[in-house]
Enzyme design. Structure first.
Site, PDB file in Angstrom:
ATOM      1  N   GLY A   1       0.830  -1.202   0.000  1.00 38.06           N
ATOM      2  CA  GLY A   1       0.000   0.000   0.000  1.00 38.06           C
ATOM      3  C   GLY A   1       0.858   1.244   0.000  1.00 38.06           C
ATOM      4  O   GLY A   1       2.003   1.223   0.480  1.00 38.06           O
TER       5      GLY A   1
ATOM      6  N   GLN B   1       2.811  10.109   1.118  1.00 41.44           N
ATOM      7  CA  GLN B   1       4.119   9.450   1.170  1.00 41.44           C
ATOM      8  C   GLN B   1       4.998   9.805  -0.033  1.00 41.44           C
ATOM      9  O   GLN B   1       6.204   9.569  -0.006  1.00 41.44           O
ATOM     10  CB  GLN B   1       3.964   7.930   1.258  1.00 41.44           C
TER      11      GLN B   1
ATOM     12  N   CYS C   1       5.606  -0.022   6.993  1.00 41.41           N
ATOM     13  CA  CYS C   1       5.200   1.147   6.218  1.00 41.41           C
ATOM     14  C   CYS C   1       6.392   1.549   5.360  1.00 41.41           C
ATOM     15  O   CYS C   1       7.525   1.541   5.842  1.00 41.41           O
ATOM     16  CB  CYS C   1       4.815   2.280   7.166  1.00 41.41           C
ATOM     17  N   LEU C   2       6.138   1.903   4.099  1.00 37.86           N
ATOM     18  CA  LEU C   2       7.249   2.263   3.213  1.00 37.86           C
ATOM     19  C   LEU C   2       7.969   3.530   3.676  1.00 37.86           C
ATOM     20  O   LEU C   2       9.108   3.769   3.270  1.00 37.86           O
ATOM     21  CB  LEU C   2       6.757   2.417   1.765  1.00 37.86           C
TER      22      LEU C   2
ATOM     23  N   HIS D   1      -4.777   1.383   7.356  1.00 39.95           N
ATOM     24  CA  HIS D   1      -3.444   1.989   7.494  1.00 39.95           C
ATOM     25  C   HIS D   1      -3.288   3.132   6.483  1.00 39.95           C
ATOM     26  O   HIS D   1      -2.817   4.216   6.832  1.00 39.95           O
ATOM     27  CB  HIS D   1      -2.394   0.886   7.272  1.00 39.95           C
ATOM     28  N   GLU D   2      -3.701   2.887   5.244  1.00 43.15           N
ATOM     29  CA  GLU D   2      -3.545   3.910   4.196  1.00 43.15           C
ATOM     30  C   GLU D   2      -4.483   5.089   4.429  1.00 43.15           C
ATOM     31  O   GLU D   2      -4.105   6.244   4.219  1.00 43.15           O
ATOM     32  CB  GLU D   2      -3.766   3.306   2.810  1.00 43.15           C
TER      33      GLU D   2
ATOM     34  N   HIS E   1      -3.046   7.506   6.796  1.00 40.59           N
ATOM     35  CA  HIS E   1      -2.044   8.407   6.200  1.00 40.59           C
ATOM     36  C   HIS E   1      -2.695   9.697   5.711  1.00 40.59           C
ATOM     37  O   HIS E   1      -2.082  10.765   5.782  1.00 40.59           O
ATOM     38  CB  HIS E   1      -1.369   7.736   4.997  1.00 40.59           C
TER      39      HIS E   1
HETATM   40 NI    NI Z   1       2.252   3.425   5.573  1.00 40.02          NI
END
Ligand code: NI
Length: 178
Positions: free
Chosen positions: A51, A56, A100-101, A142-143, A146
């Site tokens: 995701g 991000q 998380c990226l 989670h997304e 963000h």
């Molecule tokens: Ni994340």
């Protein structure tokens, strides 16, 4: 405007003030939004990750992409959610080891509803509504977090949160020096 489709974009690492902003609604699907979604999918797949949310990559708009199909032999199942919202969530919770990226190599167990019903605008400009469970439900929540400046470390205990924050600050300092 000349545009290279499917370009990967740099992923912002925590701590970065842009990861703490509340993102603005997108509204109408424009060619820029389509290009952003394509770039975000390319960025997510190459990372690799399941995701990625627009903030991000430094875009403060309510959009995220996900594909939680981890089987490398299965066809890809990209989902692009514009202006997403949770319609309903199960009372039953599920704990999942999240990453998380924007936090490379950092993981922590986060508890969230095991099922969610999501509503969003697709790239087709239409409203979609669908139930998600398992990793898909975890990822969607989670997304969506963000887009409200909320990160997975906000869901865990203060000790572990501070440990991850310290590691990330150190990692960014080392990357800046390299
Ligand atoms: Ni994340």
């Amino acid at each position: 405007m000349a545009y290279l489709p499917r370009m990967t974009r740099p992923i912002l690492l925590f701590p970065d003030p842009r990861l703490r902003k509340t993102c603005a609604p997108v509204g109408r699907i424009t060619p820029e939004i389509e290009a952003l979604a394509a770039d975000m999918l390319a960025t997510m797949y190459s990372a690799p990750g399941v995701g990625l949310a627009a903030p991000q990559v430094g875009v403060l708009s309510r959009l995220f992409v996900m594909d939680c199909n981890k089987d490398p032999d299965a066809p890809r199942e990209p989902v692009v959610m514009v202006d997403p919202e949770v319609v309903s969530a199960s009372e039953v919770l599920n704990a999942y080891e999240e990453g998380c990226l924007s936090f490379p190599d950092q993981y922590a167990e986060v508890t969230r509803p095991v099922e969610v019903r999501m509503r969003w605008t697709g790239l087709d400009g239409k409203l979609h509504e669908r139930d998600f469970d398992g990793l898909w439900a975890t990822c969607a929540q989670h997304e969506l977090d963000h887009l409200n400046g909320r990160l997975f470390i906000d869901h865990i205990g203060p000790m572990k949160r501070q440990m991850i924050a310290r590691r990330m600050t150190k990692m960014k300092r080392e990357l800046a020096r390299a």
